[in-house]
Design a protein around this motif. Structure first.
Motif, short mmCIF file in Angstrom:
data_model
loop_
_atom_site.label_atom_id
_atom_site.label_comp_id
_atom_site.label_asym_id
_atom_site.label_seq_id
_atom_site.Cartn_x
_atom_site.Cartn_y
_atom_site.Cartn_z
N ASP A 44 4.34 -7.47 2.44
CA ASP A 44 4.75 -7.67 3.83
C ASP A 44 4.31 -9.03 4.36
O ASP A 44 4.57 -9.37 5.51
CB ASP A 44 4.24 -6.54 4.73
CG ASP A 44 2.72 -6.41 4.76
OD1 ASP A 44 2.02 -7.35 4.32
OD2 ASP A 44 2.22 -5.37 5.24
N CYS A 46 1.70 -9.93 5.41
CA CYS A 46 0.77 -9.79 6.53
C CYS A 46 -0.56 -9.16 6.11
O CYS A 46 -1.39 -8.83 6.96
CB CYS A 46 1.40 -8.94 7.64
SG CYS A 46 2.90 -9.64 8.35
N ARG A 146 -0.54 -12.04 1.58
CA ARG A 146 -0.45 -12.85 2.79
C ARG A 146 0.24 -14.18 2.50
O ARG A 146 -0.01 -14.80 1.45
CB ARG A 146 -1.83 -13.13 3.38
CG ARG A 146 -2.52 -11.93 3.99
CD ARG A 146 -3.81 -12.33 4.68
NE ARG A 146 -4.49 -11.15 5.18
CZ ARG A 146 -4.23 -10.59 6.37
NH1 ARG A 146 -3.32 -11.12 7.15
NH2 ARG A 146 -4.87 -9.51 6.76
#
Length: 244
Positions: A44, A46, A146
């Motif tokens: 993702d 994130c 990330r």
């Protein structure tokens, strides 16, 4: 294992499901011809990666497709380094060389990129859209949870001041540094969990810049050895020594 990017909105942890949409879904189902029952990894960007198994592939339009999958495992901070390293990199004359630095150093584990304008930089801009695409594709290649932060272009003093203010250990790589002052010795002498590696453009740094980095920003000046390296080679080497 193939890795794809999934948006947080397409993840349902309560139901242990996720969906690939758009280009990611088309790449999985049409280019790679993945089928129900096949497994893949998704990030993702994130902070989490997901191991998933395809349970359905839906055609939702003439050109649109959705790949639906069951989440088998959640991998927080997957492939992320334990130490945060910023690369403050002088902008290079050839955009392709700067792009290569972004790609390879993302794979190595750099967390923050800061394009820098120093005395010997001849170009003062970068193509942010292009670099952000490369960041995304490199995260997929390296299975990173990330996406690194791409900072705005900054001057030499501005970039070092920001790193110093953030409490980062600043290591400036300079071909004129004493061989005994290696990057490994600089890393060993530092106790910080955050680093900033500073690498110049093709022409390196001026002596005035080196002196200012030490006196004003407390930088370590380090050597990468007796051989004169290209800027991109210095970036790869310094990043690998700090992170691998």
């Amino acid at each position: 294992m193939e890795c794809f990017i999934v948006t947080p909105e397409d993840i349902d942890l309560s139901r242990r499901e996720l969906s690939l949409q758009g280009d990611e879904a088309r790449h999985a189902a049409r280019s790679l011809r993945m089928r129900v029952g096949e497994s893949f990894m998704a990030t993702d960007l994130c902070g989490s990666c997901y191991l998933a198994t395809i349970n359905r592939i839906d055609d939702v339009g003439k050109h649109d497709i959705v790949v639906r999958a069951t989440i088998d495992d959640v991998l927080p901070e997957h492939s992320e380094p334990t130490i945060s390293v910023e690369l403050i990199q002088g902008i290079l004359n050839q955009p392709s060389k700067f792009e290569e630095i972004i790609e390879r150093c993302t794979e190595i584990g750099i967390c923050v990129f800061t394009p820098m304008v120093s005395e010997r930089v001849e170009r003062d801009n970068v193509k942010r859209d292009r670099l952000e695409k490369l960041l995304r594709s490199s995260c997929k290649q390296a299975h990173r949870a990330r996406m690194p932060l791409l900072q705005r272009t900054q001057s030499f003093d501005e970039a070092l001041e920001a790193a110093n203010r953030a409490g980062k250990v600043i290591i400036l790589l300079h071909e004129g540094a004493e061989l005994s002052k290696s990057i490994r010795s600089a890393l060993g002498a530092s106790s910080g969990s955050q680093l900033a590696l500073v690498i110049g453009p093709e022409g390196g740094f001026s002596e005035a810049e080196v002196k200012r980095a030490v006196s004003k920003f407390g930088a370590f000046v380090a050597s990468l050895g007796p051989r004169r390296l290209r800027a991109e080679t210095a970036a790869f080497t310094a990043s690998a020594i700090a992170l691998v």
